[in-house]
Scaffold this motif. Structure first.
Motif, PDB file in Angstrom:
ATOM      1  N   PRO A   1      50.898  49.012  42.024  1.00 56.11           N
ATOM      2  CA  PRO A   1      50.001  48.669  43.137  1.00 56.11           C
ATOM      3  C   PRO A   1      48.880  47.736  42.690  1.00 56.11           C
ATOM      4  O   PRO A   1      48.326  47.890  41.608  1.00 56.11           O
ATOM      5  CB  PRO A   1      49.457  50.019  43.590  1.00 56.11           C
ATOM      6  CG  PRO A   1      49.647  50.935  42.436  1.00 56.11           C
ATOM      7  CD  PRO A   1      50.823  50.416  41.665  1.00 56.11           C
ATOM      8  N   SER A   2      48.590  46.788  43.533  1.00 57.29           N
ATOM      9  CA  SER A   2      47.476  45.883  43.268  1.00 57.29           C
ATOM     10  C   SER A   2      46.878  45.463  44.606  1.00 57.29           C
ATOM     11  O   SER A   2      47.536  45.532  45.643  1.00 57.29           O
ATOM     12  CB  SER A   2      47.934  44.658  42.472  1.00 57.29           C
ATOM     13  OG  SER A   2      48.868  43.921  43.208  1.00 57.29           O
ATOM     14  N   ARG A   3      45.632  45.077  44.541  1.00 50.04           N
ATOM     15  CA  ARG A   3      44.947  44.628  45.749  1.00 50.04           C
ATOM     16  C   ARG A   3      44.159  43.376  45.420  1.00 50.04           C
ATOM     17  O   ARG A   3      43.647  43.227  44.314  1.00 50.04           O
ATOM     18  CB  ARG A   3      43.992  45.693  46.267  1.00 50.04           C
ATOM     19  CG  ARG A   3      44.724  46.919  46.774  1.00 50.04           C
ATOM     20  CD  ARG A   3      43.772  47.960  47.257  1.00 50.04           C
ATOM     21  NE  ARG A   3      43.004  48.418  46.099  1.00 50.04           N
ATOM     22  CZ  ARG A   3      41.914  49.141  46.185  1.00 50.04           C
ATOM     23  NH1 ARG A   3      41.432  49.472  47.342  1.00 50.04           N
ATOM     24  NH2 ARG A   3      41.272  49.536  45.106  1.00 50.04           N
ATOM     25  N   CYS A   4      44.057  42.517  46.388  1.00 51.19           N
ATOM     26  CA  CYS A   4      43.292  41.282  46.232  1.00 51.19           C
ATOM     27  C   CYS A   4      42.236  41.251  47.324  1.00 51.19           C
ATOM     28  O   CYS A   4      42.529  41.549  48.479  1.00 51.19           O
ATOM     29  CB  CYS A   4      44.239  40.082  46.370  1.00 51.19           C
ATOM     30  SG  CYS A   4      43.408  38.506  46.247  1.00 51.19           S
ATOM     31  N   ARG A   5      41.019  40.932  46.941  1.00 53.14           N
ATOM     32  CA  ARG A   5      39.936  40.801  47.911  1.00 53.14           C
ATOM     33  C   ARG A   5      39.387  39.383  47.825  1.00 53.14           C
ATOM     34  O   ARG A   5      39.078  38.908  46.736  1.00 53.14           O
ATOM     35  CB  ARG A   5      38.797  41.787  47.627  1.00 53.14           C
ATOM     36  CG  ARG A   5      39.208  43.237  47.721  1.00 53.14           C
ATOM     37  CD  ARG A   5      39.485  43.601  49.186  1.00 53.14           C
ATOM     38  NE  ARG A   5      39.789  45.003  49.324  1.00 53.14           N
ATOM     39  CZ  ARG A   5      41.016  45.489  49.414  1.00 53.14           C
ATOM     40  NH1 ARG A   5      42.039  44.687  49.358  1.00 53.14           N
ATOM     41  NH2 ARG A   5      41.216  46.770  49.569  1.00 53.14           N
ATOM     42  N   ILE A   6      39.269  38.722  48.930  1.00 52.86           N
ATOM     43  CA  ILE A   6      38.692  37.378  48.983  1.00 52.86           C
ATOM     44  C   ILE A   6      37.390  37.496  49.757  1.00 52.86           C
ATOM     45  O   ILE A   6      37.373  37.945  50.898  1.00 52.86           O
ATOM     46  CB  ILE A   6      39.659  36.383  49.660  1.00 52.86           C
ATOM     47  CG1 ILE A   6      40.960  36.319  48.859  1.00 52.86           C
ATOM     48  CG2 ILE A   6      39.006  35.011  49.778  1.00 52.86           C
ATOM     49  CD1 ILE A   6      42.055  35.535  49.528  1.00 52.86           C
ATOM     50  N   LEU A   7      36.310  37.093  49.100  1.00 49.31           N
ATOM     51  CA  LEU A   7      34.999  37.240  49.715  1.00 49.31           C
ATOM     52  C   LEU A   7      34.662  36.071  50.622  1.00 49.31           C
ATOM     53  O   LEU A   7      35.004  34.933  50.346  1.00 49.31           O
ATOM     54  CB  LEU A   7      33.928  37.340  48.624  1.00 49.31           C
ATOM     55  CG  LEU A   7      34.006  38.555  47.716  1.00 49.31           C
ATOM     56  CD1 LEU A   7      32.934  38.460  46.641  1.00 49.31           C
ATOM     57  CD2 LEU A   7      33.858  39.840  48.505  1.00 49.31           C
ATOM     58  N   ALA A   8      33.952  36.384  51.681  1.00 50.21           N
ATOM     59  CA  ALA A   8      33.436  35.347  52.572  1.00 50.21           C
ATOM     60  C   ALA A   8      32.351  34.558  51.842  1.00 50.21           C
ATOM     61  O   ALA A   8      31.761  35.042  50.876  1.00 50.21           O
ATOM     62  CB  ALA A   8      32.851  35.993  53.829  1.00 50.21           C
ATOM     63  N   LYS A   9      32.096  33.355  52.298  1.00 47.64           N
ATOM     64  CA  LYS A   9      31.119  32.473  51.658  1.00 47.64           C
ATOM     65  C   LYS A   9      29.758  33.143  51.490  1.00 47.64           C
ATOM     66  O   LYS A   9      29.092  32.985  50.475  1.00 47.64           O
ATOM     67  CB  LYS A   9      30.986  31.186  52.471  1.00 47.64           C
ATOM     68  CG  LYS A   9      30.060  30.177  51.847  1.00 47.64           C
ATOM     69  CD  LYS A   9      30.014  28.900  52.661  1.00 47.64           C
ATOM     70  CE  LYS A   9      29.084  27.892  52.021  1.00 47.64           C
ATOM     71  NZ  LYS A   9      29.029  26.658  52.761  1.00 47.64           N
TER      72      LYS A   9
ATOM     73  N   THR B   1      40.618  50.240  35.302  1.00 43.54           N
ATOM     74  CA  THR B   1      41.911  49.640  35.655  1.00 43.54           C
ATOM     75  C   THR B   1      41.717  48.433  36.578  1.00 43.54           C
ATOM     76  O   THR B   1      42.637  48.023  37.273  1.00 43.54           O
ATOM     77  CB  THR B   1      42.835  50.669  36.336  1.00 43.54           C
ATOM     78  OG1 THR B   1      42.219  51.112  37.547  1.00 43.54           O
ATOM     79  CG2 THR B   1      43.122  51.846  35.434  1.00 43.54           C
ATOM     80  N   THR B   2      40.511  47.894  36.575  1.00 40.23           N
ATOM     81  CA  THR B   2      40.164  46.779  37.465  1.00 40.23           C
ATOM     82  C   THR B   2      40.031  45.487  36.681  1.00 40.23           C
ATOM     83  O   THR B   2      39.418  45.456  35.624  1.00 40.23           O
ATOM     84  CB  THR B   2      38.834  47.081  38.193  1.00 40.23           C
ATOM     85  OG1 THR B   2      38.991  48.262  38.973  1.00 40.23           O
ATOM     86  CG2 THR B   2      38.414  45.933  39.083  1.00 40.23           C
ATOM     87  N   VAL B   3      40.618  44.434  37.221  1.00 42.97           N
ATOM     88  CA  VAL B   3      40.437  43.093  36.682  1.00 42.97           C
ATOM     89  C   VAL B   3      39.789  42.262  37.784  1.00 42.97           C
ATOM     90  O   VAL B   3      40.293  42.195  38.899  1.00 42.97           O
ATOM     91  CB  VAL B   3      41.774  42.443  36.264  1.00 42.97           C
ATOM     92  CG1 VAL B   3      41.552  41.005  35.809  1.00 42.97           C
ATOM     93  CG2 VAL B   3      42.450  43.256  35.173  1.00 42.97           C
ATOM     94  N   ILE B   4      38.661  41.667  37.440  1.00 43.73           N
ATOM     95  CA  ILE B   4      37.965  40.805  38.395  1.00 43.73           C
ATOM     96  C   ILE B   4      38.279  39.377  37.985  1.00 43.73           C
ATOM     97  O   ILE B   4      37.882  38.923  36.914  1.00 43.73           O
ATOM     98  CB  ILE B   4      36.447  41.046  38.351  1.00 43.73           C
ATOM     99  CG1 ILE B   4      36.146  42.516  38.621  1.00 43.73           C
ATOM    100  CG2 ILE B   4      35.730  40.147  39.352  1.00 43.73           C
ATOM    101  CD1 ILE B   4      34.775  42.934  38.177  1.00 43.73           C
TER     102      ILE B   4
ATOM    103  N   LYS C   1      37.527  44.545  33.517  1.00 44.04           N
ATOM    104  CA  LYS C   1      37.766  43.293  32.794  1.00 44.04           C
ATOM    105  C   LYS C   1      37.468  42.142  33.748  1.00 44.04           C
ATOM    106  O   LYS C   1      37.650  42.250  34.957  1.00 44.04           O
ATOM    107  CB  LYS C   1      39.221  43.191  32.321  1.00 44.04           C
ATOM    108  CG  LYS C   1      39.656  44.343  31.433  1.00 44.04           C
ATOM    109  CD  LYS C   1      38.947  44.302  30.111  1.00 44.04           C
ATOM    110  CE  LYS C   1      39.447  45.415  29.220  1.00 44.04           C
ATOM    111  NZ  LYS C   1      38.401  46.129  28.556  1.00 44.04           N
ATOM    112  N   CYS C   2      37.033  41.037  33.192  1.00 42.73           N
ATOM    113  CA  CYS C   2      36.683  39.883  34.010  1.00 42.73           C
ATOM    114  C   CYS C   2      37.322  38.642  33.405  1.00 42.73           C
ATOM    115  O   CYS C   2      37.340  38.480  32.186  1.00 42.73           O
ATOM    116  CB  CYS C   2      35.169  39.733  34.050  1.00 42.73           C
ATOM    117  SG  CYS C   2      34.605  38.390  35.102  1.00 42.73           S
TER     118      CYS C   2
END
Length: 110
Positions: free
Chosen positions: A8-16, A32-35, A82-83
């Motif tokens: 499982p993975s999720r992608c978040r796209i931030l508004a401007k 367990t998060t990669v930014i 992790k980033c």
């Protein structure tokens, strides 16, 4: 095998107008998060202002979301996230040197 197909993975796209603080609710386990951040105009916010010489634009570069984004990123990393930074620029020594300078300018070079 700890790497399973279909993990499982999720992608978040931030508004401007959003800050990185807005993703905190989506982070279940920082370890367990990669930014993954796109550098140009995602981490950075470059604003252009006209100067008295109208043929020239003055540019200022800050971190998108300001101090709130920076504090959130530092918090997530300290909690084990992790980033990584991605850029669509053509890879070269000059691009890497510029990226390093800009990350330092933003106060993110830790």
């Amino acid at each position: 095998d700890k790497y399973k197909e279909g993990a499982p993975s999720r992608c978040r796209i931030l508004a401007k107008e959003a800050t990185l603080k807005d993703i905190m609710g989506a982070v279940k386990d920082p370890k367990t998060t990669v930014i993954a951040l796109d550098f140009d105009q995602t981490i950075t916010l470059v604003e252009k202002k006209k100067t008295y010489n109208l043929k020239k634009l003055e540019k200022t570069m800050t971190m998108r979301g300001g101090a709130e984004s920076k504090e959130t990123l530092e918090k997530l990393v300290s909690m084990g996230a992790k980033c990584c930074i991605a850029t669509a620029q053509t890879p070269s020594v000059e691009v890497m040197q510029n990226l390093v300078q800009e990350v330092r300018h933003l106060g993110l070079a830790k």
